[in-house]
Design a protein around this motif. Sequence first.
Motif, PDB file in Angstrom:
ATOM      1  N   SER B 120     -19.541  13.856  59.776  1.00 41.98           N
ATOM      2  CA  SER B 120     -19.604  13.096  61.029  1.00 41.98           C
ATOM      3  C   SER B 120     -20.258  11.736  60.796  1.00 41.98           C
ATOM      4  O   SER B 120     -19.876  10.749  61.417  1.00 41.98           O
ATOM      5  CB  SER B 120     -20.379  13.884  62.073  1.00 41.98           C
ATOM      6  OG  SER B 120     -21.603  14.324  61.546  1.00 41.98           O
ATOM      7  N   PHE B 121     -21.227  11.672  59.877  1.00 40.90           N
ATOM      8  CA  PHE B 121     -21.864  10.390  59.580  1.00 40.90           C
ATOM      9  C   PHE B 121     -20.836   9.390  59.073  1.00 40.90           C
ATOM     10  O   PHE B 121     -20.766   8.252  59.515  1.00 40.90           O
ATOM     11  CB  PHE B 121     -22.914  10.538  58.476  1.00 40.90           C
ATOM     12  CG  PHE B 121     -24.092  11.356  58.871  1.00 40.90           C
ATOM     13  CD1 PHE B 121     -24.738  11.117  60.062  1.00 40.90           C
ATOM     14  CD2 PHE B 121     -24.559  12.359  58.047  1.00 40.90           C
ATOM     15  CE1 PHE B 121     -25.837  11.866  60.427  1.00 40.90           C
ATOM     16  CE2 PHE B 121     -25.654  13.110  58.408  1.00 40.90           C
ATOM     17  CZ  PHE B 121     -26.293  12.871  59.594  1.00 40.90           C
ATOM     18  N   MET B 124     -18.466   8.113  61.612  1.00 37.99           N
ATOM     19  CA  MET B 124     -19.069   7.083  62.476  1.00 37.99           C
ATOM     20  C   MET B 124     -19.124   5.746  61.738  1.00 37.99           C
ATOM     21  O   MET B 124     -18.851   4.693  62.316  1.00 37.99           O
ATOM     22  CB  MET B 124     -20.487   7.495  62.878  1.00 37.99           C
ATOM     23  CG  MET B 124     -20.529   8.492  63.997  1.00 37.99           C
ATOM     24  SD  MET B 124     -22.168   8.580  64.729  1.00 37.99           S
ATOM     25  CE  MET B 124     -23.138   9.128  63.362  1.00 37.99           C
ATOM     26  N   SER B 127     -15.773   4.143  61.637  1.00 44.66           N
ATOM     27  CA  SER B 127     -15.382   3.622  62.945  1.00 44.66           C
ATOM     28  C   SER B 127     -16.118   2.308  63.231  1.00 44.66           C
ATOM     29  O   SER B 127     -15.533   1.346  63.745  1.00 44.66           O
ATOM     30  CB  SER B 127     -15.668   4.682  64.007  1.00 44.66           C
ATOM     31  OG  SER B 127     -16.381   4.151  65.075  1.00 44.66           O
ATOM     32  N   ARG B 128     -17.396   2.251  62.852  1.00 48.33           N
ATOM     33  CA  ARG B 128     -18.157   1.008  63.067  1.00 48.33           C
ATOM     34  C   ARG B 128     -17.596  -0.114  62.198  1.00 48.33           C
ATOM     35  O   ARG B 128     -17.425  -1.241  62.662  1.00 48.33           O
ATOM     36  CB  ARG B 128     -19.623   1.236  62.713  1.00 48.33           C
ATOM     37  CG  ARG B 128     -20.335   2.114  63.730  1.00 48.33           C
ATOM     38  CD  ARG B 128     -21.679   2.563  63.209  1.00 48.33           C
ATOM     39  NE  ARG B 128     -22.314   3.457  64.174  1.00 48.33           N
ATOM     40  CZ  ARG B 128     -23.388   4.193  63.912  1.00 48.33           C
ATOM     41  NH1 ARG B 128     -23.944   4.147  62.725  1.00 48.33           N
ATOM     42  NH2 ARG B 128     -23.903   4.962  64.839  1.00 48.33           N
ATOM     43  N   LEU B 199     -31.927   5.550  57.188  1.00 49.92           N
ATOM     44  CA  LEU B 199     -31.582   6.259  58.414  1.00 49.92           C
ATOM     45  C   LEU B 199     -30.067   6.260  58.589  1.00 49.92           C
ATOM     46  O   LEU B 199     -29.486   5.281  59.024  1.00 49.92           O
ATOM     47  CB  LEU B 199     -32.259   5.575  59.593  1.00 49.92           C
ATOM     48  CG  LEU B 199     -33.781   5.455  59.447  1.00 49.92           C
ATOM     49  CD1 LEU B 199     -34.345   4.449  60.420  1.00 49.92           C
ATOM     50  CD2 LEU B 199     -34.428   6.810  59.644  1.00 49.92           C
ATOM     51  N   GLU B 200     -29.453   7.393  58.245  1.00 43.67           N
ATOM     52  CA  GLU B 200     -27.995   7.394  58.192  1.00 43.67           C
ATOM     53  C   GLU B 200     -27.337   7.160  59.543  1.00 43.67           C
ATOM     54  O   GLU B 200     -26.245   6.638  59.616  1.00 43.67           O
ATOM     55  CB  GLU B 200     -27.459   8.650  57.494  1.00 43.67           C
ATOM     56  CG  GLU B 200     -27.828  10.043  58.000  1.00 43.67           C
ATOM     57  CD  GLU B 200     -29.244  10.496  57.686  1.00 43.67           C
ATOM     58  OE1 GLU B 200     -30.150  10.008  58.364  1.00 43.67           O
ATOM     59  OE2 GLU B 200     -29.440  11.357  56.816  1.00 43.67           O
ATOM     60  N   LEU B 201     -28.054   7.474  60.649  1.00 42.97           N
ATOM     61  CA  LEU B 201     -27.442   7.278  61.962  1.00 42.97           C
ATOM     62  C   LEU B 201     -27.277   5.800  62.304  1.00 42.97           C
ATOM     63  O   LEU B 201     -26.484   5.453  63.165  1.00 42.97           O
ATOM     64  CB  LEU B 201     -28.291   7.947  63.044  1.00 42.97           C
ATOM     65  CG  LEU B 201     -28.222   9.469  63.086  1.00 42.97           C
ATOM     66  CD1 LEU B 201     -29.184   9.998  64.127  1.00 42.97           C
ATOM     67  CD2 LEU B 201     -26.822   9.947  63.391  1.00 42.97           C
ATOM     68  N   THR B 202     -28.034   4.931  61.660  1.00 47.10           N
ATOM     69  CA  THR B 202     -27.963   3.513  62.009  1.00 47.10           C
ATOM     70  C   THR B 202     -27.120   2.709  61.021  1.00 47.10           C
ATOM     71  O   THR B 202     -26.919   1.533  61.210  1.00 47.10           O
ATOM     72  CB  THR B 202     -29.368   2.879  62.027  1.00 47.10           C
ATOM     73  OG1 THR B 202     -29.827   2.795  60.677  1.00 47.10           O
ATOM     74  CG2 THR B 202     -30.342   3.706  62.812  1.00 47.10           C
ATOM     75  N   MET B 275     -26.855  -2.236  67.919  1.00 43.62           N
ATOM     76  CA  MET B 275     -25.448  -2.197  67.526  1.00 43.62           C
ATOM     77  C   MET B 275     -24.515  -2.749  68.596  1.00 43.62           C
ATOM     78  O   MET B 275     -23.479  -3.320  68.289  1.00 43.62           O
ATOM     79  CB  MET B 275     -25.055  -0.784  67.144  1.00 43.62           C
ATOM     80  CG  MET B 275     -24.009  -0.794  66.061  1.00 43.62           C
ATOM     81  SD  MET B 275     -23.870   0.755  65.241  1.00 43.62           S
ATOM     82  CE  MET B 275     -25.046   0.614  63.946  1.00 43.62           C
ATOM     83  N   THR B 276     -24.908  -2.601  69.873  1.00 37.78           N
ATOM     84  CA  THR B 276     -24.047  -3.120  70.932  1.00 37.78           C
ATOM     85  C   THR B 276     -24.018  -4.652  70.943  1.00 37.78           C
ATOM     86  O   THR B 276     -23.157  -5.243  71.573  1.00 37.78           O
ATOM     87  CB  THR B 276     -24.555  -2.639  72.303  1.00 37.78           C
ATOM     88  OG1 THR B 276     -25.968  -2.765  72.317  1.00 37.78           O
ATOM     89  CG2 THR B 276     -24.172  -1.205  72.558  1.00 37.78           C
TER      90      THR B 276
END
Lengths: 489, 298
Positions: B120-121, B124, B127-128, B199-202, B275-276
């Motif tokens: 899932s990482f 994402m 996609s980014r 931080l893999e989510l960012t 990110m936005t």
Amino acid sequence: MSPTSRLRALRSPGAVELASIPIVPIDEFRASVLRAAKAGLRLCALFSRAAEGGTGLCAVLADDARGLLYVVFSEPAKTCRSLACELPSAHLFEREIAESSDVEVEGHPWLKPVRKGFPDSVAFFRESGAEIHEVAVGPIHAGIIEPGHFRFQCHGETVHHLEIQLGYQHRGVEALLAGGPDRRSAFIAESISGDTAIGHATAYCANLEALAGVRGGLRGEALRAAALELERLANHIGDLGALSNDVGFLPVAAYFGRLRGEFLNMLAALSGNRFGRGLVRPGGAAFDLTAGMAADFSKRLAQARTDLNAVSGLLFDSASVIGRFDETGAVSLTTARDLGLVGLAARASGLDLDVRRDHPHGLYRFRHIPAVKMESGDVYARAMLRHLESLRSLEFLEELVADLPRGAARGAYPAPRPGLLAVCLVEGWRGEICHVAETDGEGRFRGYRIVDPSFHNWAAVAMAMRGGEISDFPLCNKSFNLSYAGHDL
Amino acid sequence: MNVLAAFENGAVLLLLPPLLPGIIGKTKAVFGGRKGPPFLQSYHDILKLVGKGAVYSRTTTAMFRLGPVLSLAALMVAGALVPLAHDSPTSFPGDALLFAYLLGLARFATMAAALDAGSSFEGMGASREAAFSSLAEPALVLALAALFRATGGLSLNRMFGGAQWSVSGAGLVLIGGGLFLVLLSENSRIPFDDPATHLELTMIHEVMTLDHGGPDLAFILYGSSLKLLLWSSLLVRLLVPLPPGALGWAVWTGGVAALAAAVGVVESSMARLKMTRVPQVLVLAVCAAAFAVMLALK
């Protein structure tokens, strides 16, 4: 009927005879907790206790306006009706009761295990839909942090729901303390959450002194307060550095890291350990601050204040940092109140709570430290609050070190008396630490219960992420910086 | 002459790129009050990784292994088109568009490999990357259009053939500013991405390569430093008039190193964007390039 009429009042830290605590039928127990909560009292602890003829419950409630605590026991019961729907701050306590005792909790929305369940055996909330995706993080993380599992339900970058599963650090601390106090007990109390060694040791020692019916000497209390504020400073400033690091603002992160070391070094000078282990002991403090050291501390504190203002200026005057902190991970005042948040997280959302003022213990009875709060409840509020609280602590420390009470650092303390219940609240750097000790007929711990501020506050991390961006999670999580070990015990 | 130039450019493309991350890292270390890793750290990392074996998940397919190879191959071909201190020997009219598409192909290969991993990482991250690069690309294309209009050339050699500040200073500032933003975005630097984070989510770019190891990761590291060099070379040639001969190499090398240091300064003096907000800044780059087109058309 007054909302507290069937409850036993006491002041923190204090001990009352077990016989003086009302034991009411389980339905009345529920009703009186709800009545007290409706009257504005806060639920500090709710747990099961072994009673004659089965397992009963115990609730500790706080009246912050009057500085009083209230305790009530229930009669042994097989089942109890859940409080969670009417009193959301009870939800995690009830899950813990259902998991660790033979009392069945009825009507709770989801009695998911708190500490003894692991992802393999535990179901997770799952959102369905073609565009929904799930992200699982942990329990092994990319950084050197404690283990915890985070499950996100996302729609693109937007988080709809975050579920936090902890329990990987469960060591059975409460069971280890039961049967004490013995020579290990103080060390165990210091290990409840390694970054809050002073806070938990202070609560433990205050309980022991209350059980023995003595008070530590003023100098001992002053040294404990100094250590507690040094711990707060080291952690708050370390967190500001970690927040800078998470937004990629590295020079400031390094600067904060250096500054954090100053306070750890002062703790080391005082106690021989950078986290202050071995300092706080029943009867006072194990080490004293000599006049020479006090003069040296004064200089170092003044320099640290200059440095803190300089580096916080770099952080908070940077537009890109403010743009990142502002409106990220906001927790509303209503949510904060409903969830029963404590400490820094509560004050960031506008809840005016501070144990040092509301239930003063030790030196805080005589020397006051102004409570600070913010309104916005976002990452910015939690960061700014850390800065402001650090300044207050520095002022408090500078005054204290310049004028330490005379006397012995540590007084004698007799053995705990039998048949008592002692409760102590301490404002650790994360927030309210609650320790409840009960002695048996021989003055040994029949039960020792601990509520770390993280236990109250983890639910706020999940709420802060609702509707937020998943890429903001690390920053948001860091802004709370809750303890996994303190939650898991 | 042409053969010699080809060797010269080839050697620089093979040997120089890993120095740039070293310069950025040193700059950041100076700002942070640290010693920092040595300038040559990336060379050591790449050599170490080349000597290692790779581990492949059973859930991946050939695409996962193809990703790093295809991506690096596309970047190397793109490198052959880019003029360094001297003109590229393998240049032809229209190679500017091929360059843009080769970068796109490299990105596609990385994204496809990331999606192939099934994490899932990485999904994402892909996609980014797709979302943000779709905003960075128009800026590049518009900048190319402005340069075509100003120079009349369709090859990178001609378009980036030496700055004429006296003729079109305003246009150069706009294109230079826009392309610098694209450089930061394309090379996943702060404020768009944080290559240093754990931080893999960012993450954006780094997260797509989390499952690659050994030689594959070496290809990815070398490829990303090569990409940084190509972008830097274009910017230096755009903004600095280069003298011929050996002096040209000196000026060019200095320019590229200064640009890497500038990236380090940007990374040290500001936090990463939410990110936005990333698309808003990329739109700024597109606007700068669009204004440059207008100036060139006038």
